[in-house]
Design a protein around this motif. Sequence first.
Motif, mmCIF file in Angstrom:
data_model
loop_
_atom_site.group_PDB
_atom_site.id
_atom_site.type_symbol
_atom_site.label_atom_id
_atom_site.label_comp_id
_atom_site.label_asym_id
_atom_site.label_seq_id
_atom_site.Cartn_x
_atom_site.Cartn_y
_atom_site.Cartn_z
ATOM 1 N N GLU A 11 0.831 -1.203 0.000
ATOM 2 C CA GLU A 11 0.000 0.000 0.000
ATOM 3 C C GLU A 11 0.865 1.252 0.000
ATOM 4 N N GLN A 15 0.651 4.185 -2.741
ATOM 5 C CA GLN A 15 0.406 5.579 -2.357
ATOM 6 C C GLN A 15 1.623 6.466 -2.613
ATOM 7 N N ASN A 18 3.664 7.859 0.377
ATOM 8 C CA ASN A 18 3.027 8.859 1.230
ATOM 9 C C ASN A 18 2.329 8.138 2.388
ATOM 10 N N SER A 20 0.812 9.245 5.023
ATOM 11 C CA SER A 20 -0.502 9.770 5.425
ATOM 12 C C SER A 20 -1.588 9.198 4.519
ATOM 13 N N GLY A 21 -1.262 9.012 3.241
ATOM 14 C CA GLY A 21 -2.209 8.378 2.325
ATOM 15 C C GLY A 21 -2.459 6.930 2.691
ATOM 16 N N ALA A 23 -2.183 5.634 5.730
ATOM 17 C CA ALA A 23 -2.964 5.642 6.967
ATOM 18 C C ALA A 23 -4.432 5.930 6.690
ATOM 19 N N SER A 24 -4.696 6.904 5.809
ATOM 20 C CA SER A 24 -6.068 7.278 5.484
ATOM 21 C C SER A 24 -6.793 6.148 4.767
ATOM 22 N N ASN A 25 -6.106 5.503 3.843
ATOM 23 C CA ASN A 25 -6.728 4.457 3.047
ATOM 24 C C ASN A 25 -7.017 3.206 3.859
ATOM 25 N N TYR A 27 -7.262 3.204 7.289
ATOM 26 C CA TYR A 27 -7.927 3.564 8.546
ATOM 27 C C TYR A 27 -7.096 3.201 9.782
ATOM 28 N N SER A 29 -3.500 4.838 12.177
ATOM 29 C CA SER A 29 -2.749 6.066 12.405
ATOM 30 C C SER A 29 -1.430 6.043 11.639
ATOM 31 N N GLN A 30 -0.940 7.230 11.269
ATOM 32 C CA GLN A 30 0.337 7.305 10.559
ATOM 33 C C GLN A 30 1.488 6.771 11.410
#
Length: 314
Positions: A11, A15, A18, A20-21, A23-25, A27, A29-30
């Motif tokens: 992943e 991404q 990245n 943060s991307g 972590a967001s994808n 769900y 934490s970074q």
Amino acid sequence: MNVSQLRLVLETIRQNFNLSGVASNLYISQPGVSRQIKDLEDELGVELFERRGKRLIGLTSSGEVLVPVIDRILLDVRNLRQVADRFAIQDYGELRIGSTHTQARYVLPSVLQTFRQRFPKVRLILQQGTPTQIADWVASGEADVGVSTEALDRHRDLQAFPGREWRHCVIVPTGHPLTGRDTVSLAELASYPLVTYGEGFAGRCSIDAAFAAAELATDVMLTAIDADVIVTYVEAGFGVGIVADMAGDAAQRAGRLHRIDASHLFEANVSKVAVRRGAYLREFALELVAMLATEQSFDDIMAVLQRDLAPRVA
């Protein structure tokens, strides 16, 4: 070492490093992403990623070698679940299909009706995207089967089979000078503003190639990836439309536009159906591939897939 850590590696690459991307994808934490990647690297004894401060900027030489192995492991994990599911329940499950709008709107409905009659307990998930997105979805396991005219047969991790042959047609609104015509020339089309597919979609390359070969300049007024959107803007008077024949047929049957044959102007296109090489497919997924790959039998498809990884395809 666990499967979640391996998924994070792939992943992170998807991404573009990245976190943060990632972590967001996924769900999480970074800091959790960073910690799990570092734990995996510590256990392996090598760094997978190049770093600049706290940022990841690429793969190390070790990472370049190990990432294909990680990809293979995750594929085998998916295969393990598929094999277990097949022995547990033969005709029940979930089938994820990646498709372009044109295929989803005009090709898949009749095929999926037949499929549903045979496998009524299989839940279908239809994911629409660009040809490149679809290829990536199938390669990564986000889709089981991909259907598109472009991109699928050029991806090294996919096995693509030819499907339905289709051609483009011309559509014009009522009252247009070309209304009532059964045929049209490239020169005539070039004299009008055009509305058609964006580059990389639905055989756009064959349209451009035809005009280029005739040394005709075109005024493409508007492009879209959705045939229904093209139909709407042709109705609105933006220009003459060039769309897939099945879209033009539907528009004419609905009384919205006049369809003109263009099979003599543009080369034929062939849709493709693709699966991930080495992926274990349940029988109902293989049956759908056979329904879409109209030139090959179920046995032919099986033989091709078994060459990739015989022990994992049954």
